[in-house]
Write a protein that holds these residues in place. Structure first.
Motif, PDB file in Angstrom:
ATOM      1  N   LEU A   1     131.518 106.115-136.650  1.00  0.00           N
ATOM      2  CA  LEU A   1     133.092 107.096-137.267  1.00  0.00           C
ATOM      3  C   LEU A   1     133.109 108.769-136.894  1.00  0.00           C
ATOM      4  N   ILE A   2     131.610 109.197-136.511  1.00  0.00           N
ATOM      5  CA  ILE A   2     132.410 110.830-135.721  1.00  0.00           C
ATOM      6  C   ILE A   2     132.759 110.657-134.549  1.00  0.00           C
ATOM      7  N   PRO A   3     131.965 110.115-133.927  1.00  0.00           N
ATOM      8  CA  PRO A   3     132.950 110.204-132.213  1.00  0.00           C
ATOM      9  C   PRO A   3     134.387 109.934-132.638  1.00  0.00           C
ATOM     10  N   VAL A   4     134.824 108.284-133.495  1.00  0.00           N
ATOM     11  CA  VAL A   4     135.923 108.162-133.733  1.00  0.00           C
ATOM     12  C   VAL A   4     137.330 109.158-133.758  1.00  0.00           C
ATOM     13  N   SER A   5     136.438 109.728-135.074  1.00  0.00           N
ATOM     14  CA  SER A   5     137.203 110.611-135.473  1.00  0.00           C
ATOM     15  C   SER A   5     137.386 111.782-134.979  1.00  0.00           C
ATOM     16  N   TRP A   6     136.463 111.968-134.247  1.00  0.00           N
ATOM     17  CA  TRP A   6     136.672 113.442-133.238  1.00  0.00           C
ATOM     18  C   TRP A   6     137.718 113.288-132.236  1.00  0.00           C
ATOM     19  N   ASN A   7     137.196 112.259-131.707  1.00  0.00           N
ATOM     20  CA  ASN A   7     137.901 111.925-130.722  1.00  0.00           C
ATOM     21  C   ASN A   7     139.658 111.682-130.499  1.00  0.00           C
ATOM     22  N   PHE A   8     140.388 111.190-131.965  1.00  0.00           N
ATOM     23  CA  PHE A   8     141.090 110.912-132.056  1.00  0.00           C
ATOM     24  C   PHE A   8     142.139 112.148-132.826  1.00  0.00           C
TER      25      PHE A   8
ATOM     26  N   ALA B   1     140.088 101.655-126.880  1.00  0.00           N
ATOM     27  CA  ALA B   1     138.642 102.141-127.821  1.00  0.00           C
ATOM     28  C   ALA B   1     138.228 102.795-129.430  1.00  0.00           C
ATOM     29  N   ILE B   2     139.037 103.011-129.685  1.00  0.00           N
ATOM     30  CA  ILE B   2     139.534 103.985-130.884  1.00  0.00           C
ATOM     31  C   ILE B   2     139.218 102.660-132.146  1.00  0.00           C
ATOM     32  N   PRO B   3     141.064 102.418-132.173  1.00  0.00           N
ATOM     33  CA  PRO B   3     141.118 101.448-132.729  1.00  0.00           C
ATOM     34  C   PRO B   3     139.524 100.229-133.058  1.00  0.00           C
ATOM     35  N   VAL B   4     139.104 100.061-131.861  1.00  0.00           N
ATOM     36  CA  VAL B   4     137.829  99.031-132.394  1.00  0.00           C
ATOM     37  C   VAL B   4     136.884  99.252-132.854  1.00  0.00           C
ATOM     38  N   GLY B   5     136.807 100.822-132.180  1.00  0.00           N
ATOM     39  CA  GLY B   5     136.032 101.751-133.245  1.00  0.00           C
ATOM     40  C   GLY B   5     135.561 101.689-134.498  1.00  0.00           C
ATOM     41  N   ILE B   6     137.522 102.314-134.927  1.00  0.00           N
ATOM     42  CA  ILE B   6     137.418 101.932-136.349  1.00  0.00           C
ATOM     43  C   ILE B   6     137.019 100.458-137.032  1.00  0.00           C
ATOM     44  N   VAL B   7     137.418  99.397-136.241  1.00  0.00           N
ATOM     45  CA  VAL B   7     137.485  98.508-136.743  1.00  0.00           C
ATOM     46  C   VAL B   7     135.760  98.063-137.234  1.00  0.00           C
ATOM     47  N   ALA B   8     135.214  98.185-135.954  1.00  0.00           N
ATOM     48  CA  ALA B   8     133.323  98.177-136.532  1.00  0.00           C
ATOM     49  C   ALA B   8     133.077  99.520-137.217  1.00  0.00           C
ATOM     50  N   VAL B   9     133.623 100.217-137.137  1.00  0.00           N
ATOM     51  CA  VAL B   9     132.652 100.989-139.114  1.00  0.00           C
ATOM     52  C   VAL B   9     133.281 100.942-139.739  1.00  0.00           C
ATOM     53  N   ILE B  10     134.093  99.865-139.985  1.00  0.00           N
ATOM     54  CA  ILE B  10     134.896  99.057-141.206  1.00  0.00           C
ATOM     55  C   ILE B  10     133.772  98.025-141.299  1.00  0.00           C
ATOM     56  N   LEU B  11     134.013  97.452-140.594  1.00  0.00           N
ATOM     57  CA  LEU B  11     132.843  95.970-140.846  1.00  0.00           C
ATOM     58  C   LEU B  11     131.501  97.042-141.288  1.00  0.00           C
TER      59      LEU B  11
END
Length: 209
Positions: A141-148, A177-187
């Motif tokens: 979550l941290i790198p996905v949010s930061w890069n977004f 990569a960012i939406p893929v990371g978001i789905v990974a976070v949720i799961l």
């Protein structure tokens, strides 16, 4: 077995989440840069990942590459922004924590389905797996949010000349990569919640006369 359906779902969701976490690490499209000068970047689009930057070029900009040019980041590159460094480290940690979570969940489920009823061999491993799932999810979550955040604020990167990249794009957008990371976070967070919800069934002693 009847009390561990959520934990079985946690294993399934955690497996998919861990795979998506790993996939997001390898995808170069974290940021999609749109540039005005197409002399070298022929398509006008460059992809900035956490390990390298790539673009399509019809010029001979590097030995062996006539169309797609990629330049890998080095650990000594001082121009790399903090959010990319953070993504490199945290995603590696998330991948390792996810593996530990899966291992703990597999061990607990194995004991459940083999009829091993020792509380110490089931409940603690579900709890440990749940904590690891949640920790892995936060590490993604941290790198996905930061890069977004960096994308939405169109932040620049001072690439050196060998990269053939401008220091700032005309515009940029979030890559795949960012939406893929978001789905990974949720799961992963769902997996952790399901694993932590496990309650060992109460046993009753029957007395026969």
């Amino acid at each position: 077995v009847s009390t561990s359906h959520l934990q079985l779902a946690a294993f399934a969701l955690g497996t998919v989440g861990w795979i998506l976490c790993t996939v997001s690490m390898g995808i170069v499209e974290w940021r999609v840069w749109h540039v005005d000068n197409t002399t070298i970047i022929s398509s006008g689009i460059a992809w900035v990942g956490i390990w390298k930057v790539c673009f399509i070029s019809y010029l001979h900009v590097s030995p062996g590459y006539r169309e797609q040019f990629c330049h890998k980041f080095s650990g000594y590159d001082s121009f790399i922004p903090h959010e990319i460094y953070a993504a490199q480290g945290l995603l590696l940690i998330a991948m390792f924590m996810g593996l530990l979570a899966l291992a703990a969940t597999i061990f607990a489920l194995r004991n459940v389905y083999m009829g091993i009823t020792h509380k110490t061999l089931i409940a603690p491993f579900f709890l440990v797996g749940g904590f690891f799932y949640i920790f892995a999810g936060l590490c993604v979550l941290i790198p996905v949010s930061w890069n977004f955040y960096s994308v939405t604020h169109n932040q620049s990167i001072a690439f050196p000349p060998p990269y053939y990249m401008p220091s700032s794009p005309a515009a940029q957008e979030a890559g795949a990569a960012i939406p893929v990371g978001i789905v990974a976070v949720i799961l992963l967070l769902l997996s952790g919640t399901f694993s932590l919800s496990y309650r060992f069934p109460m046993t009753t002693n029957t007395i026969t006369k």
